[in-house]
Design an enzyme around this catalytic site. Structure first.
Site, short mmCIF file in Angstrom:
data_model
loop_
_atom_site.label_atom_id
_atom_site.label_comp_id
_atom_site.label_asym_id
_atom_site.label_seq_id
_atom_site.Cartn_x
_atom_site.Cartn_y
_atom_site.Cartn_z
N ASP A 46 -8.61 -6.38 -4.99
CA ASP A 46 -8.21 -5.05 -4.50
C ASP A 46 -8.70 -3.98 -5.49
O ASP A 46 -8.20 -3.91 -6.60
CB ASP A 46 -6.68 -5.01 -4.36
CG ASP A 46 -6.16 -3.69 -3.80
OD1 ASP A 46 -6.95 -2.73 -3.63
OD2 ASP A 46 -4.95 -3.62 -3.53
N SER B 230 0.84 -1.19 0.00
CA SER B 230 0.00 0.00 0.00
C SER B 230 0.88 1.25 0.00
O SER B 230 1.76 1.38 -0.86
CB SER B 230 -0.94 -0.05 1.21
OG SER B 230 -1.97 0.87 1.07
N ARG C 184 -12.06 7.04 9.20
CA ARG C 184 -11.59 5.66 9.22
C ARG C 184 -12.65 4.70 8.66
O ARG C 184 -12.34 3.76 7.95
CB ARG C 184 -11.24 5.27 10.67
CG ARG C 184 -10.85 3.83 10.86
CD ARG C 184 -9.58 3.47 10.11
NE ARG C 184 -9.07 2.18 10.50
CZ ARG C 184 -7.98 1.61 9.98
NH1 ARG C 184 -7.30 2.25 9.05
NH2 ARG C 184 -7.57 0.45 10.39
N HIS D 186 -8.07 -5.01 -0.66
CA HIS D 186 -6.76 -4.40 -0.45
C HIS D 186 -6.05 -4.97 0.77
O HIS D 186 -4.83 -5.13 0.78
CB HIS D 186 -6.95 -2.89 -0.31
CG HIS D 186 -5.67 -2.15 -0.09
ND1 HIS D 186 -4.67 -2.13 -1.04
CD2 HIS D 186 -5.23 -1.41 0.95
CE1 HIS D 186 -3.66 -1.40 -0.58
NE2 HIS D 186 -3.97 -0.97 0.62
N ASP D 187 -6.82 -5.27 1.81
CA ASP D 187 -6.22 -5.79 3.05
C ASP D 187 -5.53 -7.14 2.88
O ASP D 187 -4.89 -7.62 3.81
CB ASP D 187 -7.29 -5.91 4.15
CG ASP D 187 -7.33 -4.69 5.05
OD1 ASP D 187 -6.47 -3.81 4.87
OD2 ASP D 187 -8.22 -4.62 5.92
#
Lengths: 362, 208
Positions: A304, A139, A208, A337-338
């Protein structure tokens, strides 16, 4: 550790002798050739494989870093720094201003990915490490390691860039702007001059929550939460967290504000938005890799959508055009993405094989 | 060091020690790994299948996941000594385009493919009236990845049309070398090619 020198910034300003917080694991070998720099993501920190002192949670990349893992303290001297602008000990907007001892707040200069890397290089100078065996990051960490190859082409032998991009897209910037506006709309933000512990917690939590959605995939959310209700009996016909996904996001937001500074969030998202590695090389991404002789390993994940495979392919095409040695694979994962932080099949074997080949070829 | 099939050995034998190589459709990198270990070759590869790429990279090879039809464009002109296309030509969407990319990127190209003019293939069509399934081509017509079969004579004709010079050729019938009547007797062919039109290299690149 405080650097003895000022760090010049892309904005033209200087960061006077900034503090750089870092964790080091393993032993530096006699010829100082086994150092690996790990670069963290937006809300990451230096606790890559050691317990976080505030949350008590294990290191954020234990799956990749540790005994028997691809990045192994038995073989490597592993360094992870908190980026400048951060809030875990490195110089950032919550740090005391060198002039008056009050928090920098918005007096802190706007920083870039290249500035973060410049500060890391200055730290390595102080540690007496002239060359990195590898720079590894996912990232925003991936952006830093690409920047490393461009800014310090002779100082890094292998680069591993995971789930990343060589520039922030309009969509990336848009999501960050939502987060920043949420923070600045919170009356407790006070133009950035809030007191420690009394910051814009609600705004930061919303930022967040919005960002967290971009780290997951729709399929992953559907599998994990679907439309399931928090209390399985009935809807409330009100605005409580009826759905499990709402409750989950609220929890993510609330727990985040305990460990992260709102102004840091503004500064680091700004650094990400400003990132465009081609821009500073005449618009040609390949030109950014013209001088380095590093080997590259680029990895993307099929689910992602924050930094999709197409962005990794753009990096790979530039590296190929520049004649660099590059490996690239899109791994399958439902986690979005994680995935780079999670147990994704194939990730460790790919990184391990890539790093070991670099060590064998020395 | 891994053991190579007789066909890959034939390809590997064309590569000079210490040369640079791009293997297009490199699968899990077995040829590249062999060339690296046995001939100190500076190798790169491109492969479309993610699991095969992961296996190749895990061996420390520089392999990128990609599609030969589209993704060869990024490779610079004449940037490797050999561009290799082994057992892959017949699976390409646009074989002639890929062939032109091979001789653009490589100073020489090595192309190896199953021969559809092989007598068993002909016999299968002639006698059974069915699409052939042989040891070389074991998959049924509707499941095979192979969409552009050719015979040795077809390939020679395409190479001539494209202005490519055949520097070397070698033929196999299973494990045995074939020298006479290869288009009938060989199930497998290998060509070492070079582009005779260096002035056209740039022009071809721009056509894409």
């Amino acid at each position: 550790m405080h650097l003895h020198q000022d760090v010049p910034l892309d904005s033209g300003l200087k960061l006077p002798a900034p503090a750089i917080a870092f964790e080091a694991i393993g032993e530096l070998n006699a010829d100082r050739s086994n150092a690996i720099l790990i670069c963290h993501a937006l809300t990451g920190d230096q606790y890559v494989a050691t317990e976080h002192p505030q949350t008590g949670k294990p290191g954020w990349w234990n799956r990749m870093v540790g005994p028997g893992k691809p990045i192994d303290p038995e073989r490597h001297f592993i360094i992870c720094t908190n980026v400048i602008g951060g809030c875990m000990g490195s110089e950032g907007p919550a740090s005391p201003h060198p002039g008056d001892g009050e928090p920098w707040g918005l007096r802190f200069p706007v920083i870039t990915i290249a500035d973060m890397v410049r500060a890391q290089a200055a730290l390595l100078d102080r540690l007496g490490i002239s060359k990195l065996r590898a720079a590894v990051g996912g990232s925003m960490g991936g952006m830093q390691v690409l920047q490393w190859a461009a800014s310090f082409p002779g100082r890094v032998e292998s680069v591993v860039a995971i789930a990343t991009a060589a520039r922030h897209s309009a969509q990336n910037i848009a999501f960050h702007e939502v987060g920043r506006q949420a923070i600045m709309a919170d009356p407790k933000w006070k133009g950035g001059a809030y007191e420690a512990g009394a910051g814009p917690a609600k705004g930061l939590a919303v930022a967040r929550m919005a960002a967290h959605i971009t780290y997951l995939s729709e399929a992953g959310l559907t599998e994990k939460f679907g439309r399931r209700l928090q209390r399985k009996d009935a809807k409330s016909f009100g605005f409580d967290a009826d759905f499990q996904i709402e409750s989950y996001l609220r929890h993510q937001g609330m727990s985040f504000v305990d460990r992260f500074d709102a102004n840091s969030y503004l500064y680091i998202t700004r650094a990400l938005d400003y990132f465009d590695l081609a821009e500073s090389h005449g618009g040609q991404l390949a030109a950014a890799f013209a001088e380095t002789r590093a080997r590259f390993c680029v990895i993307s994940f099929d689910s992602d959508w924050l930094y999709p495979t197409s962005e990794s392919k753009r990096i790979v095409q530039a590296l190929v055009a520049a004649g660099r040695h590059v490996s690239f694979v899109e791994l399958k994962s439902p986690f979005g993405h994680d995935a780079f932080l999670l147990d994704t099949p194939g990730l460790n074997t790919v990184v391990d094989g890539f790093l070991r080949a670099g060590e064998a070829g020395r | 060091m891994n053991r190579l099939s007789i066909r890959l050995q034939q390809v590997a034998s064309q590569v000079e020690p210490g040369a640079s190589v791009l293997d297009v459709g490199c699968s899990d990198g077995r040829l590249l790994a062999y060339l690296r270990d046995a001939k100190q070759v500076d190798g790169r590869g491109i492969e479309i299948d993610s699991r095969r790429v992961a296996a190749a990279v895990a061996q420390g090879l520089s392999v990128v996941q990609g599609d030969a039809t589209r993704d060869l464009a990024a490779f610079p002109d004449q940037s490797v000594d050999y561009a290799i296309l082994s057992e892959t030509l017949q699976a390409m969407d646009r074989p002639a385009h890929v062939l032109s990319e091979l001789v653009r990127i490589g100073r020489q190209a090595i192309v190896a493919f199953p021969n559809f003019g092989y007598w068993r293939v002909r016999a299968s069509l002639l006698l059974k009236g069915r699409m052939p399934m042989t040891r070389t081509l074991p998959v049924s017509w509707h499941e095979t990845e192979n969409i552009h079969f050719c015979t040795i004579d077809d390939f020679r004709m395409l190479a001539a049309q494209m202005g490519l010079r055949i520097e070397r050729e070698a033929y196999l019938d299973e494990e045995r070398r074939v020298r006479v009547w290869p288009n009938l007797r060989a199930d497998h062919a290998m060509f070492l090619l070079s582009d005779q039109r260096p002035d056209l290299i740039g022009a071809k690149h721009h056509e894409q």
